[in-house]
Design a protein around this motif. Sequence first.
Motif, PDB file in Angstrom:
ATOM      1  N   VAL A 566       8.224   9.817  -3.126  1.00 18.37           N
ATOM      2  CA  VAL A 566       8.730  10.566  -5.148  1.00 18.37           C
ATOM      3  C   VAL A 566       8.015   9.594  -5.847  1.00 18.37           C
ATOM      4  N   ASP A 567       7.070   9.509  -6.452  1.00 13.51           N
ATOM      5  CA  ASP A 567       6.661   8.619  -7.248  1.00 13.51           C
ATOM      6  C   ASP A 567       6.829   9.154  -9.510  1.00 13.51           C
ATOM      7  N   CYS A 568       8.038   9.137  -9.133  1.00 13.21           N
ATOM      8  CA  CYS A 568       7.740   9.743 -10.748  1.00 13.21           C
ATOM      9  C   CYS A 568       7.006   8.189 -11.686  1.00 13.21           C
ATOM     10  N   GLN A 569       6.313   8.290 -12.323  1.00  8.79           N
ATOM     11  CA  GLN A 569       5.664   7.926 -13.560  1.00  8.79           C
ATOM     12  C   GLN A 569       5.874   8.458 -15.197  1.00  8.79           C
ATOM     13  N   ALA A 570       6.888   9.276 -14.702  1.00 11.87           N
ATOM     14  CA  ALA A 570       7.224  10.105 -16.302  1.00 11.87           C
ATOM     15  C   ALA A 570       8.640  10.299 -15.746  1.00 11.87           C
ATOM     16  N   ILE A 604       2.757  11.983  -0.903  1.00 12.63           N
ATOM     17  CA  ILE A 604       2.923  11.709  -1.936  1.00 12.63           C
ATOM     18  C   ILE A 604       3.640  12.617  -2.905  1.00 12.63           C
ATOM     19  N   VAL A 605       4.599  12.430  -3.408  1.00 15.50           N
ATOM     20  CA  VAL A 605       5.363  13.484  -4.583  1.00 15.50           C
ATOM     21  C   VAL A 605       4.868  12.757  -5.568  1.00 15.50           C
ATOM     22  N   ARG A 606       4.634  13.263  -6.760  1.00 16.44           N
ATOM     23  CA  ARG A 606       3.800  12.266  -7.460  1.00 16.44           C
ATOM     24  C   ARG A 606       4.463  13.618  -9.087  1.00 16.44           C
ATOM     25  N   LEU A 607       4.328  12.390 -10.244  1.00 16.51           N
ATOM     26  CA  LEU A 607       5.079  13.150 -11.479  1.00 16.51           C
ATOM     27  C   LEU A 607       4.900  12.276 -12.527  1.00 16.51           C
ATOM     28  N   PHE A 608       3.748  13.189 -13.123  1.00 17.14           N
ATOM     29  CA  PHE A 608       3.363  12.651 -14.484  1.00 17.14           C
ATOM     30  C   PHE A 608       3.058  13.383 -15.645  1.00 17.14           C
ATOM     31  N   LYS A 609       3.227  12.745 -17.109  1.00 22.09           N
ATOM     32  CA  LYS A 609       2.619  13.759 -18.061  1.00 22.09           C
ATOM     33  C   LYS A 609       0.968  13.423 -18.183  1.00 22.09           C
ATOM     34  N   HIS A 610       0.339  14.459 -19.013  1.00 19.59           N
ATOM     35  CA  HIS A 610      -0.548  14.762 -19.279  1.00 19.59           C
ATOM     36  C   HIS A 610      -0.487  16.120 -20.459  1.00 19.59           C
ATOM     37  N   ASP A 612       0.719  17.861 -23.283  1.00 24.28           N
ATOM     38  CA  ASP A 612       2.034  18.444 -23.098  1.00 24.28           C
ATOM     39  C   ASP A 612       2.644  19.085 -22.459  1.00 24.28           C
ATOM     40  N   MET A 613       1.853  19.250 -21.359  1.00 27.23           N
ATOM     41  CA  MET A 613       1.755  19.460 -20.022  1.00 27.23           C
ATOM     42  C   MET A 613       3.078  18.544 -18.973  1.00 27.23           C
ATOM     43  N   ALA A 614       3.396  18.832 -17.725  1.00 23.61           N
ATOM     44  CA  ALA A 614       3.956  18.250 -16.940  1.00 23.61           C
ATOM     45  C   ALA A 614       3.593  18.249 -15.405  1.00 23.61           C
ATOM     46  N   VAL A 615       2.302  17.120 -15.148  1.00 23.64           N
ATOM     47  CA  VAL A 615       2.063  17.763 -14.419  1.00 23.64           C
ATOM     48  C   VAL A 615       2.695  17.099 -12.978  1.00 23.64           C
ATOM     49  N   ILE A 616       2.835  18.446 -11.713  1.00 21.77           N
ATOM     50  CA  ILE A 616       3.291  17.956 -10.268  1.00 21.77           C
ATOM     51  C   ILE A 616       2.448  17.458  -9.492  1.00 21.77           C
ATOM     52  N   GLU A 617       1.753  16.289  -9.438  1.00 20.94           N
ATOM     53  CA  GLU A 617       1.044  16.487  -8.081  1.00 20.94           C
ATOM     54  C   GLU A 617       1.668  16.087  -5.899  1.00 20.94           C
ATOM     55  N   VAL A 618       1.367  16.789  -5.392  1.00 19.70           N
ATOM     56  CA  VAL A 618       1.906  16.706  -3.977  1.00 19.70           C
ATOM     57  C   VAL A 618       0.024  16.175  -3.250  1.00 19.70           C
ATOM     58  N   GLN A 619       0.312  15.205  -2.731  1.00 15.49           N
ATOM     59  CA  GLN A 619      -1.054  14.231  -2.200  1.00 15.49           C
ATOM     60  C   GLN A 619      -0.728  13.677  -0.639  1.00 15.49           C
ATOM     61  N   ASP A 620      -1.831  14.409   0.264  1.00 13.69           N
ATOM     62  CA  ASP A 620      -1.365  14.180   1.679  1.00 13.69           C
ATOM     63  C   ASP A 620      -2.827  13.047   1.606  1.00 13.69           C
ATOM     64  N   MET A 679       0.085  20.956 -10.200  1.00 17.51           N
ATOM     65  CA  MET A 679       0.891  22.187 -10.256  1.00 17.51           C
ATOM     66  C   MET A 679       0.953  21.861 -12.523  1.00 17.51           C
ATOM     67  N   ARG A 680       0.402  22.117 -12.963  1.00 12.53           N
ATOM     68  CA  ARG A 680       1.175  21.372 -14.823  1.00 12.53           C
ATOM     69  C   ARG A 680       1.495  22.531 -15.194  1.00 12.53           C
ATOM     70  N   VAL A 681       2.488  22.032 -15.246  1.00 13.79           N
ATOM     71  CA  VAL A 681       3.706  23.288 -16.258  1.00 13.79           C
ATOM     72  C   VAL A 681       4.302  22.885 -17.583  1.00 13.79           C
ATOM     73  N   PRO A 682       4.008  23.356 -18.799  1.00 12.14           N
ATOM     74  CA  PRO A 682       4.551  22.839 -20.235  1.00 12.14           C
ATOM     75  C   PRO A 682       5.535  22.233 -19.997  1.00 12.14           C
ATOM     76  N   ILE A 683       5.765  21.689 -20.452  1.00 17.22           N
ATOM     77  CA  ILE A 683       6.878  21.008 -21.098  1.00 17.22           C
ATOM     78  C   ILE A 683       7.575  21.627 -22.074  1.00 17.22           C
ATOM     79  N   SER A 684       9.101  21.982 -22.225  1.00 16.35           N
ATOM     80  CA  SER A 684       9.468  22.643 -22.402  1.00 16.35           C
ATOM     81  C   SER A 684       9.837  22.086 -24.140  1.00 16.35           C
TER      82      SER A 684
END
Length: 699
Positions: A566-570, A604-610, A612-620, A679-684
Motif C-alpha cells: 500500500v502506498d498512501c500518497q495522500a 501496489i495499491v496506491r492512493l492519491f488526490k487529483h 476533487d477526486m480521490a484516485v485508488i490505483e491498483v498497479q501490477d 478508480m476515481r471517486v469524488p471526495i465527500s
Amino acid sequence: MLTVGLVSYAAGTLAALVLALVLLTGKAGGLRKHLLMLAAATSALWMGISVAHSAGQTHFYFTLLTELLRDFAWLIFLGGVLTALIPEAARAHRRFRSLAMLSGGYLLLVASMTTYRFAGGEVFHIGIGMDWLLAGYLVVPIGGLVLVEQLFRNTRVDARRGIKYLCLGTGGLFAYDFYLYSNALLFQGIDPNLWQARGLINAVAIPVVAVAVLRDPRWSVDIYVSRRIVFHTAALLGAGLYLLAMGVGGYYVRNFGGSWGAVGQVIFFFGAIVVLAVLFLSGPVRASLRVFINKHFFHYKYDYRDEWLRFIATLSQREADEALEPRVVQAIANIISSPAGILWWKRDGAFRPIASWHAGHDELPPVQAADSLPRFLDDQEWVINLEEYRRDPGFYTNLQLPDWICDIPRAWLITPLILHDELLGFILLARPHGQHQFNWEDCDLLKTVGREAASHLAQYEASRALAEARQFETYNRLSTYVIHDLKNLIGQLSLVVTNAEKHRHNPAFMEDAIQTVDNSVSKMNRLLAHLRSGDAAEQQREQVDLCPLLEEVARTMAGGSPRPSVDCQARGLSISANRERLAAVIGHVVRNAQDATPPQGQVIVRLFKHNDMAVIEVQDTGAGMDAAFIRERLFKPFETTKGQAGMGVGAHETRDFIRNLGGEVEVISRVGEGTSFRMRVPISEENRNRIELQLIGNL
C-alpha cells in the motif's frame, strides 16, 4: 310603434342573416355554397329594406327592386344546383350561363318596367292595381317552382334525402310568392295582409333550407352545437314551461279555492317544486331526455369528441391504490350510460372475472377459452345483445351462452376486448335505467373503445410483468455478486487450509488463520444480509477513510501471491460509500491483479488526490491486456479469461459501483508489462471542507 309588417320582416331578416353568416364558415363548399350565401344575403337586404318601408323610412320602389335582386340570386342558386347534376362539365357550364343570362335579362326588363311606372308619376303601392306589371312579377315564382321541380325530379332517388329539405324550403318561398301575386293579379291589388305575412313566411322557410345545408357534408359548415348545451337548454326550457304551467295552476287554485285558496296555493307550489327537483335528480329521466335529444336533434347518436375525451380521461385518472381494471369497466359503461359492468380477462388459458364496477364478481365462474362465447367473440368481433339473444338465439350463429350469464340481473351487452386480432377479454354491461335503443352506432363505438381498452390493459399487464422481472433481475444480479464475493472468500479459506499443513505448529500462523476465518465468516454473514435486503444495504453510505481501508484490504489479500503493498500518497481522504461494498470491490481488483501477476512480480495499491477526486490505483506487473480486450470484453458481464474458475462479473461490478458513487474507472495496460486499474471517486463534501479549513489554518 311596432307594426305587423315590421315584426314580420325583422324576423325574416334575422333568419336570412344567420344563414348567410353560417355559410361564411368552413373552407370548402364550392360554387353552390357561395351562391346560397349570396341568396341569403340578398334576402336579408330585401327584407331589411322592407322593415324600413314598414317603418315609413323608405319608398316602396326600393323594396320592389331589391326583391328582384333577391329573386335573381335564388334562381341562379337553383340553376347552379340543377346544372351540377349534368355529367358533362362543358354542357353544364353552358346551361348555367344560359339560365343566368335569361333570368337576368327578364328581371332587368321587370325592373325597367317598374322604374318606368314610378318615373311616370303613377301611384304604385300596396293595395293599388298594377295590371300587366303584376303579371311580370308573377312569372318569377313560376320559374322558381319549375326549377325546384326539375331539381327534385333529376336527383337520384338514393340522393333525395339530402335535397328534399332544400326543395321544400325554396319551393315554399316561391309558392307563397306565386299565391301573393296571383291573388294580386286577380283582385288588381296586393293584399296588405299577405304582404305583411311574407316576412314570417321567409323566416319559416329559410331554416328548412338550413337543415338541408347541415345534412349535406359538401357544404362544409363548421358551426357546432354541443349536445351538452342542447341537453341543459332543453332541461331548463322544460323546467320553465313546467313552472309556468304550475303558476297558472296556482293562480286558479288561489282564485277558486275559497277560504283555503291561499293555503292551497302554497301547498301546490311546494309540491310542484319538490316534483321538479325529483325529476332533475332522476337518473332515468335524465337518460331518457338525453336519448330523445340525440335521436331527434342530431344526425349522429354520439358526440364522438366528447365521448372519446371522457373515455381517455377516465382511463388516465389515477387515485391512491386504484387499479386500472375497474376504471376500464367504468369508462366503457359510461358511454352507453350503463350503471355497472364486470370484466373477464384471459389468464392461464381461461377468461377469469378480475374486476367490476358497481357489481360483484367474486362468485362468478371463469369461462374456458374453448367455450362458445370466447370463440364467437374472437371470430365475429361483435357486441352481443343479450336481450336480442333471448328473443332470437338463431341470430347469433354458433353461440351458446352459459345460463349463469343470462341470469345475472340486468345483464345487457357483452363487449369484446380485442388486440391484434386476439381476444384478450370481454366486459358484461348492465342495462341503463333510461330507454336506450341499441343499434349499429353503439356496436361500432363499443368495439372501437374495446380495442383501446384492451391495449391499455395489455400494456398494464406487461408493465406489471416487467416490474416483477426486474425484481427477479435485481435478485439474480445480487446473487451473482454475492457468489463472486463468496468465491474470493473461499479462495482465502482454501489458502489457509493449504498453508496449515506446513505452519500448524506456528502460533503466529494459527492466530492469523483464526483471524482470517473469523473475518471470512463475518463477511459471509454480511453478504447474506445484503442478499436478503436487496439494494437497500448498498445504498447505506458512510464516511470512509480510504487509506485505512486500503491497508485492511491489503492485509486480507496478503495470503495471495504476490503480496500487495500500500502506498498512501495522500492521507485523510474520505468518500461517501458503503464501506463493505467498497472493500469488496477493491479486493476484486487486487485479486485479479494477483491472478495476472507471477509470484516474483509486484502488486501496489496506491492512493492519491487529483483535483476533487480521490484516485485508488491498483498497479501490477502482470501479463497486461491489449486495447481491444479492454474495450470489448473487460467490462462485459460473464466474460472471463479464467475458465471455470472465474465468473466474469468482477470488473463489471467494480465499474457499476464506482459510477454509482459519481466516479469513473480507467484502465491503462500493455501486454507483457502490466496494468494500472484506476478508480476515481469524488471526495465527500465533509472531507473537502475539512481539508480547505486545514489549508487556511496553515496559511
